[in-house]
Scaffold this active site. Structure first.
Site, PDB file in Angstrom:
ATOM      1  N   ARG A  83      44.276  18.901  62.302  1.00  0.00           N
ATOM      2  CA  ARG A  83      43.814  20.209  62.351  1.00  0.00           C
ATOM      3  C   ARG A  83      45.476  20.843  61.356  1.00  0.00           C
ATOM      4  O   ARG A  83      45.780  21.444  62.291  1.00  0.00           O
ATOM      5  CB  ARG A  83      42.941  20.763  63.130  1.00  0.00           C
ATOM      6  CG  ARG A  83      42.176  22.112  62.568  1.00  0.00           C
ATOM      7  CD  ARG A  83      42.203  23.167  64.379  1.00  0.00           C
ATOM      8  NE  ARG A  83      40.975  21.887  64.955  1.00  0.00           N
ATOM      9  CZ  ARG A  83      39.357  22.198  64.167  1.00  0.00           C
ATOM     10  NH1 ARG A  83      39.533  22.783  63.498  1.00  0.00           N
ATOM     11  NH2 ARG A  83      39.022  21.648  64.742  1.00  0.00           N
ATOM     12  N   CYS A  91      35.446  23.750  63.045  1.00  0.00           N
ATOM     13  CA  CYS A  91      35.683  23.882  61.398  1.00  0.00           C
ATOM     14  C   CYS A  91      34.601  24.238  61.461  1.00  0.00           C
ATOM     15  O   CYS A  91      35.208  25.255  59.623  1.00  0.00           O
ATOM     16  CB  CYS A  91      35.360  22.104  61.286  1.00  0.00           C
ATOM     17  SG  CYS A  91      36.745  20.841  61.398  1.00  0.00           S
TER      18      CYS A  91
END
Length: 209
Positions: A131, A54
């Site tokens: 995601r 991330c």
């Protein structure tokens, strides 16, 4: 956190759907999805703050902020982490990598937004499946959706290419071929009848004049 969803969505958001509205706290203050009407928006989720994949995604997106701005495309992030975790992470990214994450990151600790968008399975108790990215046009319509697993990062440059391609074909006059890049030819729409088919051997895959 105060969140209001206009409608309960029972299934994953699909291309052509109206993106559900909500109000939530973010690193840039309170935001609503509807406040982005009139411009393009990439609304994306990530599994957790202070995680390696991330972090690289946010660094990549932050470094392309001028390119997204040039397309009049806003970025809006989301995870289940608290607002305070978001703020600390953004500060750590700036200190470690020298880039400023100046787009909002929403907190979603109750997972209500993630569930409404199908970012999290209805039976899930955590956000590790998140995601996802939703490419939303100025009218609030979802034009593309991507979903990656927690252990594989998205490409910020591909996100930029996709929004550029969506804008290039939004008038309906052409299609973007594989690997299309700005400035390259678009493809002509499929032929409408037998007369079009007769015009050359490339009738089924022809560059737009």
């Amino acid at each position: 956190m105060t969140e209001t969803l206009i409608a309960t969505v029972a299934r994953t958001i699909r291309i052509g759907d109206v993106a559900p509205d909500f109000a939530a706290r973010s690193t840039k203050g309170d935001v609503t999805l509807s406040s982005y009407r009139g411009r393009w928006l990439i609304f994306f989720s990530h599994p957790a703050d202070f995680t390696p994949v991330c972090t690289t995604e946010f660094v990549g997106l932050a470094r392309l902020k001028a390119e997204f701005a040039a397309l009049d495309c806003a970025l809006l992030g989301l995870s289940v982490d608290s607002l305070y975790a978001h703020l600390a992470w953004v500060r750590a990214i700036e200190q470690q990598f020298g880039v400023t994450v100046d787009f909002p990151i929403i907190e979603d600790p109750s997972m209500v937004i993630g569930h409404a968008y199908g970012m999290i399975d209805a039976a899930s108790t955590d956000a590790m499946a998140m995601r996802s990215a939703y490419f939303i046009d100025p009218a609030g319509i979802v034009r593309a959706v991507t979903c990656y697993p927690p252990n594989v990062g998205r490409s910020a440059s591909e996100m930029l290419r996709l929004i550029t391609a969506l804008k290039a074909v939004e008038d309906g006059k052409g299609f973007a071929p594989e690997g299309w890049q700005p400035g390259a030819p678009l493809l002509a729409p499929p032929p409408g009848g037998s007369d079009d088919v007769a015009e050359g051997a490339d009738w089924f895959c022809r560059e737009l004049k």
